[in-house]
Design a protein around this motif. Sequence first.
Motif, PDB file in Angstrom:
ATOM      1  N   CYS A  42       0.838  -1.211   0.000  1.00  0.00           N
ATOM      2  CA  CYS A  42       0.000   0.000   0.000  1.00  0.00           C
ATOM      3  C   CYS A  42       0.868   1.255   0.000  1.00  0.00           C
ATOM      4  CB  CYS A  42      -0.980  -0.009   1.164  1.00  0.00           C
ATOM      5  SG  CYS A  42      -2.186  -1.347   1.076  1.00  0.00           S
ATOM      6  N   GLU A  43       1.849   1.258  -0.923  1.00  0.00           N
ATOM      7  CA  GLU A  43       2.778   2.383  -1.053  1.00  0.00           C
ATOM      8  C   GLU A  43       2.987   2.731  -2.517  1.00  0.00           C
ATOM      9  OE1 GLU A  43       5.820   1.724   2.667  1.00  0.00           O
ATOM     10  OE2 GLU A  43       6.148   0.508   0.869  1.00  0.00           O
ATOM     11  N   VAL A  44       3.377   3.975  -2.709  1.00  0.00           N
ATOM     12  CA  VAL A  44       3.773   4.470  -4.024  1.00  0.00           C
ATOM     13  C   VAL A  44       5.248   4.833  -3.927  1.00  0.00           C
ATOM     14  CG1 VAL A  44       3.462   6.316  -5.716  1.00  0.00           C
ATOM     15  CG2 VAL A  44       1.478   5.373  -4.551  1.00  0.00           C
ATOM     16  N   THR A  45       6.055   4.335  -4.873  1.00  0.00           N
ATOM     17  CA  THR A  45       7.468   4.693  -4.924  1.00  0.00           C
ATOM     18  C   THR A  45       7.740   5.398  -6.242  1.00  0.00           C
ATOM     19  OG1 THR A  45       8.088   2.812  -3.548  1.00  0.00           O
ATOM     20  CG2 THR A  45       9.850   3.871  -4.797  1.00  0.00           C
ATOM     21  N   VAL A  46       8.379   6.553  -6.137  1.00  0.00           N
ATOM     22  CA  VAL A  46       8.765   7.331  -7.316  1.00  0.00           C
ATOM     23  C   VAL A  46      10.278   7.272  -7.442  1.00  0.00           C
ATOM     24  CG1 VAL A  46       8.754   9.595  -8.420  1.00  0.00           C
ATOM     25  CG2 VAL A  46       6.806   8.892  -6.999  1.00  0.00           C
ATOM     26  N   TYR A  47      10.734   6.653  -8.527  1.00  0.00           N
ATOM     27  CA  TYR A  47      12.156   6.570  -8.835  1.00  0.00           C
ATOM     28  C   TYR A  47      12.475   7.658  -9.853  1.00  0.00           C
ATOM     29  CZ  TYR A  47      11.851   1.792  -6.960  1.00  0.00           C
ATOM     30  OH  TYR A  47      11.652   0.689  -6.168  1.00  0.00           O
ATOM     31  N   SER A  48      13.606   8.345  -9.667  1.00  0.00           N
ATOM     32  CA  SER A  48      14.005   9.387 -10.626  1.00  0.00           C
ATOM     33  C   SER A  48      15.526   9.501 -10.650  1.00  0.00           C
ATOM     34  CB  SER A  48      13.356  10.722 -10.259  1.00  0.00           C
ATOM     35  OG  SER A  48      13.760  11.146  -8.981  1.00  0.00           O
ATOM     36  N   GLU A  49      16.010  10.338 -11.529  1.00  0.00           N
ATOM     37  CA  GLU A  49      17.434  10.586 -11.712  1.00  0.00           C
ATOM     38  C   GLU A  49      18.196   9.321 -12.136  1.00  0.00           C
ATOM     39  OE1 GLU A  49      19.168  12.808  -8.413  1.00  0.00           O
ATOM     40  OE2 GLU A  49      17.168  13.603  -7.959  1.00  0.00           O
ATOM     41  N   PRO A  50      17.833   8.750 -13.311  1.00  0.00           N
ATOM     42  CA  PRO A  50      18.552   7.569 -13.775  1.00  0.00           C
ATOM     43  C   PRO A  50      19.992   7.925 -14.146  1.00  0.00           C
ATOM     44  CG  PRO A  50      17.114   8.379 -15.506  1.00  0.00           C
ATOM     45  CD  PRO A  50      16.815   9.193 -14.271  1.00  0.00           C
ATOM     46  N   ASP A  51      20.924   7.053 -13.779  1.00  0.00           N
ATOM     47  CA  ASP A  51      22.329   7.309 -14.108  1.00  0.00           C
ATOM     48  C   ASP A  51      22.869   6.312 -15.127  1.00  0.00           C
ATOM     49  OD1 ASP A  51      22.752   4.956 -12.707  1.00  0.00           O
ATOM     50  OD2 ASP A  51      23.966   5.859 -11.125  1.00  0.00           O
ATOM     51  N   GLY A  52      21.973   5.557 -15.770  1.00  0.00           N
ATOM     52  CA  GLY A  52      22.380   4.561 -16.744  1.00  0.00           C
ATOM     53  C   GLY A  52      22.552   3.178 -16.155  1.00  0.00           C
ATOM     54  N   VAL A  53      22.517   3.092 -14.830  1.00  0.00           N
ATOM     55  CA  VAL A  53      22.623   1.813 -14.132  1.00  0.00           C
ATOM     56  C   VAL A  53      21.439   1.628 -13.188  1.00  0.00           C
ATOM     57  CG1 VAL A  53      24.017   0.438 -12.550  1.00  0.00           C
ATOM     58  CG2 VAL A  53      25.128   1.855 -14.276  1.00  0.00           C
ATOM     59  N   ARG A  54      21.101   2.691 -12.469  1.00  0.00           N
ATOM     60  CA  ARG A  54      20.010   2.646 -11.487  1.00  0.00           C
ATOM     61  C   ARG A  54      19.441   4.057 -11.330  1.00  0.00           C
ATOM     62  NH1 ARG A  54      24.638   2.235  -9.409  1.00  0.00           N
ATOM     63  NH2 ARG A  54      25.543   3.765  -8.075  1.00  0.00           N
ATOM     64  N   THR A 112       9.335   6.904  -1.285  1.00  0.00           N
ATOM     65  CA  THR A 112       8.188   6.039  -1.032  1.00  0.00           C
ATOM     66  C   THR A 112       7.258   6.711  -0.036  1.00  0.00           C
ATOM     67  OG1 THR A 112       9.541   4.078  -1.425  1.00  0.00           O
ATOM     68  CG2 THR A 112       7.484   3.748  -0.230  1.00  0.00           C
ATOM     69  N   VAL A 113       5.959   6.693  -0.379  1.00  0.00           N
ATOM     70  CA  VAL A 113       4.939   7.225   0.527  1.00  0.00           C
ATOM     71  C   VAL A 113       3.793   6.224   0.612  1.00  0.00           C
ATOM     72  CG1 VAL A 113       5.515   9.644   0.008  1.00  0.00           C
ATOM     73  CG2 VAL A 113       3.680   8.521  -1.256  1.00  0.00           C
TER      74      VAL A 113
END
Length: 194
Positions: free
Chosen positions: A149-161, A167-168
């Motif tokens: 029951c969470e939302v995770t926002v991933y950003s700032e890709p560096d070409g590997v991760r 997460t909220v």
Amino acid sequence: MTMTTDRVHVYPEEFDEFSRILARTTDRVRLELIDGKLRSKAVPDGDHGLIIEWLTRQCMQSRPELWLYPEQGVKAQAYRQGRARADGLLAPSGSIGGQGEWVDPGPVLMAVEVTSYDSDTDARDRTEKPRAYAETGIPVYLLIDRDSCEVTVYSEPDGVRYESARTVPFGKTVNLPDPVGITLETEQLKDWVR
């Protein structure tokens, strides 16, 4: 294409052919190619569909020039050797036309995954997909996790991760960073979990 147990990796050309054949025979299985390995993806349930509908409305209200393309295949990973089937790809309206089943990730601003209630969700949505989308350079990855029951926002890709992950819990406001630039009120997500 011949499937054998002595070879671990599947080549993109082989995958594309197998995927075309399978699509002509059934709509119950959706395939992906991540890290050279063939993966199947659960067919979404109704609540999954309502989450994508909700997100589409949120995106349209905030950024009408964009469209959330549901269940779209994208060429993923370094050198586009993978094939990921995102639950949604946010891109400028009309930007993915004429490319067939597996689109180029260039115009994609955000990839979206909504967890399914299956055994490989952890490996696929929480581990493999963030890495694949980061390697591809997709600016934002949004994971709507119905198990936690969470939302995770991933950003700032560096070409590997992705260098940033926030997460909220469902019910909190979450900001999708630029180039997406949308704020989501996630209270309604509580209605679509088991």
